[in-house]
Design a protein around this motif. Structure first.
Motif, PDB file in Angstrom:
ATOM      1  N   LYS A   1      -2.063   3.122   2.299  1.00 57.47           N
ATOM      2  CA  LYS A   1      -0.702   3.382   1.810  1.00 57.47           C
ATOM      3  C   LYS A   1      -0.611   4.736   1.090  1.00 57.47           C
ATOM      4  O   LYS A   1      -0.054   4.853   0.000  1.00 57.47           O
ATOM      5  CB  LYS A   1      -0.223   2.261   0.891  1.00 57.47           C
ATOM      6  CG  LYS A   1      -0.056   0.922   1.608  1.00 57.47           C
ATOM      7  CD  LYS A   1       0.515  -0.147   0.698  1.00 57.47           C
ATOM      8  CE  LYS A   1       0.868  -1.408   1.473  1.00 57.47           C
ATOM      9  NZ  LYS A   1       1.985  -1.234   2.420  1.00 57.47           N
ATOM     10  N   CYS A   2      -1.163   5.768   1.743  1.00 57.89           N
ATOM     11  CA  CYS A   2      -1.135   7.113   1.162  1.00 57.89           C
ATOM     12  C   CYS A   2       0.093   7.868   1.653  1.00 57.89           C
ATOM     13  O   CYS A   2       0.174   8.251   2.831  1.00 57.89           O
ATOM     14  CB  CYS A   2      -2.404   7.868   1.555  1.00 57.89           C
ATOM     15  SG  CYS A   2      -2.376   9.574   0.969  1.00 57.89           S
TER      16      CYS A   2
ATOM     17  N   VAL B   1      -3.642   5.825  10.945  1.00 64.32           N
ATOM     18  CA  VAL B   1      -3.942   4.394  10.807  1.00 64.32           C
ATOM     19  C   VAL B   1      -4.730   4.131   9.523  1.00 64.32           C
ATOM     20  O   VAL B   1      -4.452   3.170   8.795  1.00 64.32           O
ATOM     21  CB  VAL B   1      -4.669   3.878  12.071  1.00 64.32           C
ATOM     22  CG1 VAL B   1      -5.271   2.508  11.824  1.00 64.32           C
ATOM     23  CG2 VAL B   1      -3.675   3.831  13.223  1.00 64.32           C
ATOM     24  N   VAL B   2      -5.697   4.969   9.240  1.00 63.01           N
ATOM     25  CA  VAL B   2      -6.427   4.813   7.970  1.00 63.01           C
ATOM     26  C   VAL B   2      -5.459   4.952   6.787  1.00 63.01           C
ATOM     27  O   VAL B   2      -5.488   4.154   5.844  1.00 63.01           O
ATOM     28  CB  VAL B   2      -7.561   5.857   7.872  1.00 63.01           C
ATOM     29  CG1 VAL B   2      -8.146   5.908   6.465  1.00 63.01           C
ATOM     30  CG2 VAL B   2      -8.645   5.554   8.905  1.00 63.01           C
ATOM     31  N   SER B   3      -4.589   5.938   6.848  1.00 67.76           N
ATOM     32  CA  SER B   3      -3.658   6.185   5.746  1.00 67.76           C
ATOM     33  C   SER B   3      -2.651   5.057   5.594  1.00 67.76           C
ATOM     34  O   SER B   3      -2.151   4.805   4.489  1.00 67.76           O
ATOM     35  CB  SER B   3      -2.926   7.508   5.977  1.00 67.76           C
ATOM     36  OG  SER B   3      -3.850   8.567   6.121  1.00 67.76           O
ATOM     37  N   SER B   4      -2.328   4.389   6.690  1.00 67.89           N
ATOM     38  CA  SER B   4      -1.416   3.246   6.622  1.00 67.89           C
ATOM     39  C   SER B   4      -2.042   2.112   5.830  1.00 67.89           C
ATOM     40  O   SER B   4      -1.388   1.476   5.001  1.00 67.89           O
ATOM     41  CB  SER B   4      -1.079   2.773   8.038  1.00 67.89           C
ATOM     42  OG  SER B   4      -0.353   1.567   8.010  1.00 67.89           O
ATOM     43  N   ILE B   5      -3.315   1.852   6.067  1.00 71.14           N
ATOM     44  CA  ILE B   5      -3.988   0.789   5.321  1.00 71.14           C
ATOM     45  C   ILE B   5      -4.053   1.155   3.845  1.00 71.14           C
ATOM     46  O   ILE B   5      -3.824   0.319   2.975  1.00 71.14           O
ATOM     47  CB  ILE B   5      -5.402   0.559   5.888  1.00 71.14           C
ATOM     48  CG1 ILE B   5      -5.298   0.106   7.342  1.00 71.14           C
ATOM     49  CG2 ILE B   5      -6.171  -0.447   5.040  1.00 71.14           C
ATOM     50  CD1 ILE B   5      -6.614   0.101   8.076  1.00 71.14           C
TER      51      ILE B   5
ATOM     52  N   ALA C   1      -7.801  -0.047  -4.799  1.00 76.23           N
ATOM     53  CA  ALA C   1      -6.341  -0.124  -4.694  1.00 76.23           C
ATOM     54  C   ALA C   1      -5.724   1.220  -5.042  1.00 76.23           C
ATOM     55  O   ALA C   1      -4.873   1.325  -5.934  1.00 76.23           O
ATOM     56  CB  ALA C   1      -5.817  -1.207  -5.640  1.00 76.23           C
ATOM     57  N   SER C   2      -6.107   2.251  -4.285  1.00 75.30           N
ATOM     58  CA  SER C   2      -5.686   3.599  -4.668  1.00 75.30           C
ATOM     59  C   SER C   2      -4.172   3.756  -4.669  1.00 75.30           C
ATOM     60  O   SER C   2      -3.630   4.536  -5.458  1.00 75.30           O
ATOM     61  CB  SER C   2      -6.324   4.636  -3.738  1.00 75.30           C
ATOM     62  OG  SER C   2      -6.022   4.378  -2.387  1.00 75.30           O
ATOM     63  N   ALA C   3      -3.481   3.021  -3.832  1.00 73.57           N
ATOM     64  CA  ALA C   3      -2.030   3.183  -3.737  1.00 73.57           C
ATOM     65  C   ALA C   3      -1.305   2.704  -4.995  1.00 73.57           C
ATOM     66  O   ALA C   3      -0.112   2.965  -5.149  1.00 73.57           O
ATOM     67  CB  ALA C   3      -1.493   2.420  -2.524  1.00 73.57           C
TER      68      ALA C   3
END
Lengths: 190, 190, 190, 190, 190, 190
Positions: C84-85, C78-82, D135-137
């Protein structure tokens, strides 16, 4: 404002001649509105696309619904205000002024619907359309229930969702193509 | 995931019986896809609405265009990723995997299209769709020119704008109604 | 997707030879997972950094905790979804699918956890991780109390906070260095 | 400010007695700093977690690197400013003041690093850390190249990314647990 | 920090000579504060503008009000923290430290007012100022009522709104012109 | 729209009787404008506050400047559009329509100034005002230089910054107090 001989920034002139059913539709527009809305001219480079667009538009905005035509136009303006779509604010702002007979209401919905003196039904409807526009992924059952509590049926909720969704589409198409509203709208119903 | 006997959270069962042309359409879906996509079931509470929706959908996604079907699906997924629409990511993510034969591409577009190894044409196309989704009011002529510089015609730009616009509509409708994707999609083309 | 001979966009090859304890660790990875996760290869240009990273990772994700391993992976996704990793969504999305035996759950957490059918404990846990990721400076006592009300102890809250914090670190490191996930993950547990 | 007998809002008292190596570490802190930083006390409810944390912290902030200790502290403060983390701004703001001998620099980095009179190397470093935080993504190769153009090696870029990543973790852990800085920091190096 | 011979990045030197009433005002500043605040020097290129500015500033910050001078400075700092205005944070942060005798309070308001141990009156006041700064268009009657419930009169609410509004002006003017705070502020009341 | 006997939602009636200079000012308003703008009535509960406000307003909007009165009104509308301030959009939108003789320009600035056909001078001016409103802390020397390149002097830049700053104040005061525009504005100069 610049003079635009085409309705958008794209070099996509209308089919010439138009198919008979399209020409007839445009003639009716001229007769009833005194103009052909530029959105129709824009799609008319490909009348199959125009037909698909008007099929959806007419169903959403004109077909029988638990939402009045004014209510559907109110949603259109509030969504367009968030997306800052010049075309839709000009055209549908005029519609709200005309259908409501209340120019200040049209202005308030263009500028900030929260200052308008809305009854709870309309406030709930516009809050839902706003959340759909700004953060649709966070809508959950309590948001739908708030509409039911304000008196909307599930079919009405479908219509609110679809009208709000539709203007999230057209706002983006209009901005992406620099679609320009007909000048006639500005002074209407002031 | 919960079992949903209706395709959305709204109590809007399908017309029963369906009109003949709708029943035929659904039969074709079953034959070709092995399922009736839930979005079609959702609109089928009112087949006039269904017809308007499919008219627009089929024109945008299936009609002849300077954009390939895969390119249109790529736009669908990238727009849906920004809007975090579960239904559209599942259904159109599967389409990207199937049409491209590249499951990792489908995953990348769902998660963050900037990591995908895209050619300049596709990157320009998806950058435009992203800006339309996030900040359509700031699109100006240089944004359209970037698409022309990447080889797109003005008719192609119209199609990019309309596909991106369309999924900004359907993403919001799906989230607003809690529309659930058919379970079949998850394992397709992995 | 491009072939990447290095695990990131930085020219930092692994120490050669690796220290014995690192070589042994990598051998275990190959044996158990059939691959060496690229994040480990990336840190292995400096095995002191690798040891520091794995020390923290293993404590957080594998040590005894009031949170199950699946719960810790759910937070990771869920953290990675926010954020976008791509790396973390691919790797930890596979872990959620494998640990839960529910591929649709993995997809939902990647796309929009609000659509997943979560029990109140998991919903509270993921809401807290979301707020930490998006607006940590606004967390106050009622946010912690909501976790206690959902059955979490103060030690559990510490673990939720530290797992969510950790992926806010690794998401950013992965994106900043263009870290690429091992291709093996994509098809796992579908 | 309130008196806090525990270093966070969680009821997690330190192990008692502490293991010998931890007690020794804390004794060194008292001797050198005149205090035990509250972050260490917070983790000391579980000294395995404390060891994992200090292992990573010490490697990142104190080990040999192409980045000076001041540069690493500058990154810490700028990241913490975006995340509005009181603990980290107080503790690492004091470190910047002390290491630079320039109290106004410490203040500027806490408040808005763009007003500081930075050389191009430091500006590039802090711009990268800012983009990673916000905005790391969206980080791509040109962002890394900008660091190389400012004189950083790929190993330096790794260190910038990991320090910036680390404070994105600790900022969130500190805010999530209401970790309070030792009062001694406020007046240091003014 | 660089030496700035002018108080801003604009080449607008003070009127020379200053009108008598301005010279007298500046002499009083030197006597009482040991400096002429740079904001005054900045406006003094046109003393009519300076008089208009000081007329409003003195009424808001120094005239009798239901808000204490410290409360007005607290609003100034919290608004300036959101807007990240270096000038105002330095100058008014010093004022909060001096008027409160609590350096940690000044730091907390600069960094994140939510961590400060505020009584309900001050918390309500600063929450309102924050909402005005971040999302003024969403303020409605319940926001004003929350202030009344915390003990503020309607005249107090006017003053809160005007002080918060004023710093939303000066923060932007200071950032837009790169206005630099007098160095004397940094070490005051630590 | 509701009838509001007071100009805001606060119970702060005008001083009665008004001081002679205020009464005279209001008489001039009635004679010239046919109304007393509600913002003046709102401040008139305390005529010292009214005098401070009008002192600043008149200097900024009416005093000699390198910016025309229309240009200052254009800034007012664009800032108010971002902040969605109903009062200021109604009142200053009318002023743009009247001073420009171009109703469509007034509408475009209310809705999205990027669609207006602006010369480079006005575009640069409004871009700067927009950045000041949305992200003032990121303004740096290149932003000021862009104004110089568009032909503005440093004194003009001061005026742009102060007008944009001023409406960031008044927008927030108007929204915070629910200030209502006089109905007369709506139909003016359409």
């Amino acid at each position: 404002m610049a003079d635009h001989s085409l309705p958008t920034a794209l070099n996509l002139p209308m089919q010439d001649p138009l198919p008979a059913h399209t020409q007839k539709y445009f003639d009716v527009c001229m007769e009833k509105l005194g103009m052909i809305p530029n959105v129709l001219k824009a799609y008319a480079f490909d009348t199959e696309k125009l037909d698909a667009f008007t099929g959806m538009y007419n169903n959403l905005m004109l077909a029988p619904s638990g939402l009045s035509k004014l209510e559907r136009e109110m949603i259109a303006v509030v969504v367009s205000s968030i997306n800052k779509c010049f075309y839709c604010l000009v055209a549908h702002g005029a519609a709200v002024r005309a259908l409501s007979g209340d120019p200040a209401l049209g202005e308030a919905l263009v500028m900030n619907y929260r200052v308008a003196d809305l009854d709870p039904r309309h406030r709930a409807m516009l809050d839902f359309a706003t959340k759909m526009t700004q953060a649709s992924a966070t809508i959950e059952e309590p948001d739908r229930q708030a509409l039911r509590d304000a008196g909307f049926s599930d079919a009405d909720i479908w219509d609110i969702a679809n009208v709000a969704g539709f203007f999230n589409m057209t706002n983006r198409v209009a901005s992406a193509t620099d679609m320009r509203p007909n000048a006639e709208y500005h002074a209407q119903a002031r």
